[in-house]
Design a protein around this motif. Structure first.
Motif, PDB file in Angstrom:
ATOM      1  N   GLN A 169      21.217  59.103 -35.299  1.00 14.02           N
ATOM      2  CA  GLN A 169      21.665  59.548 -36.673  1.00 14.02           C
ATOM      3  C   GLN A 169      22.197  58.384 -37.387  1.00 14.02           C
ATOM      4  N   PRO A 170      21.862  57.884 -38.506  1.00 15.92           N
ATOM      5  CA  PRO A 170      22.419  56.847 -39.259  1.00 15.92           C
ATOM      6  C   PRO A 170      23.958  56.726 -39.526  1.00 15.92           C
ATOM      7  N   ARG A 171      24.704  55.864 -39.364  1.00 15.79           N
ATOM      8  CA  ARG A 171      26.161  56.148 -39.614  1.00 15.79           C
ATOM      9  C   ARG A 171      26.320  54.763 -40.711  1.00 15.79           C
ATOM     10  N   ALA A 172      27.636  54.965 -40.672  1.00 11.88           N
ATOM     11  CA  ALA A 172      28.161  53.480 -41.658  1.00 11.88           C
ATOM     12  C   ALA A 172      27.996  52.302 -41.077  1.00 11.88           C
ATOM     13  N   ARG A 173      27.922  51.228 -42.142  1.00 10.49           N
ATOM     14  CA  ARG A 173      27.858  50.005 -41.755  1.00 10.49           C
ATOM     15  C   ARG A 173      26.521  49.530 -40.952  1.00 10.49           C
ATOM     16  N   ARG A 231      25.191  51.125 -38.357  1.00  6.69           N
ATOM     17  CA  ARG A 231      25.357  51.505 -37.146  1.00  6.69           C
ATOM     18  C   ARG A 231      24.337  52.685 -36.790  1.00  6.69           C
ATOM     19  N   GLY A 232      24.252  53.381 -35.716  1.00 11.40           N
ATOM     20  CA  GLY A 232      23.603  54.469 -35.329  1.00 11.40           C
ATOM     21  C   GLY A 232      24.272  55.181 -34.189  1.00 11.40           C
ATOM     22  N   ASP A 233      24.512  56.619 -34.435  1.00 10.87           N
ATOM     23  CA  ASP A 233      24.969  57.269 -33.180  1.00 10.87           C
ATOM     24  C   ASP A 233      23.811  58.041 -32.657  1.00 10.87           C
TER      25      ASP A 233
END
Length: 112
Positions: free
Chosen positions: A86-90, A92-94
């Motif tokens: 799942q795309p996250r801020a900056r 990153r990916g979780d």
């Protein structure tokens, strides 16, 4: 004589199913179906379907009477986990783990 039914790769985690399994372990099939039909969890429908399948297997393949059947063993094992991101801020990916399970139900005739 023990008769078994297995539901593989259900879309529910084994941890959630085990809460419902504790409610119906070692109960007659009719009573287990009644308990699960009133359970608030949507996962109960998967358990109902698997228990009905085991009872139908006993009835059709071994001519056991459905009223005399009791759940002797029932368990949920972990199936392969689907891994997603799942795309996250900056940038990153979780990681997201979509867990699934195998449900096994074994029924036998009750001793009178």
């Amino acid at each position: 004589m023990e008769v078994k039914a297995v539901a593989k790769d259900t879309g529910v985690s084994a941890r959630k199913l085990r809460l419902l399994i504790e409610l119906v372990k070692n109960k007659p099939v009719a009573e287990a179906l009644a308990i699960l039909s009133l359970a608030p969890s949507p996962s109960a429908k998967l358990l109902i379907k698997t228990i009905k399948s085991a009872a139908a297997n006993a009835d059709n393949n071994f001519q056991m009477t459905p009223d005399a059947l009791k759940i002797t063993k029932i368990y949920a094992d972990e199936a392969p986990t689907a891994k997603r991101f799942q795309p996250r801020a900056r940038g990153r990916g979780d990681r997201i783990l979509k867990r699934s399970s195998h449900i096994t139900v074994i029924v036998a005739e009750q001793e009178a």
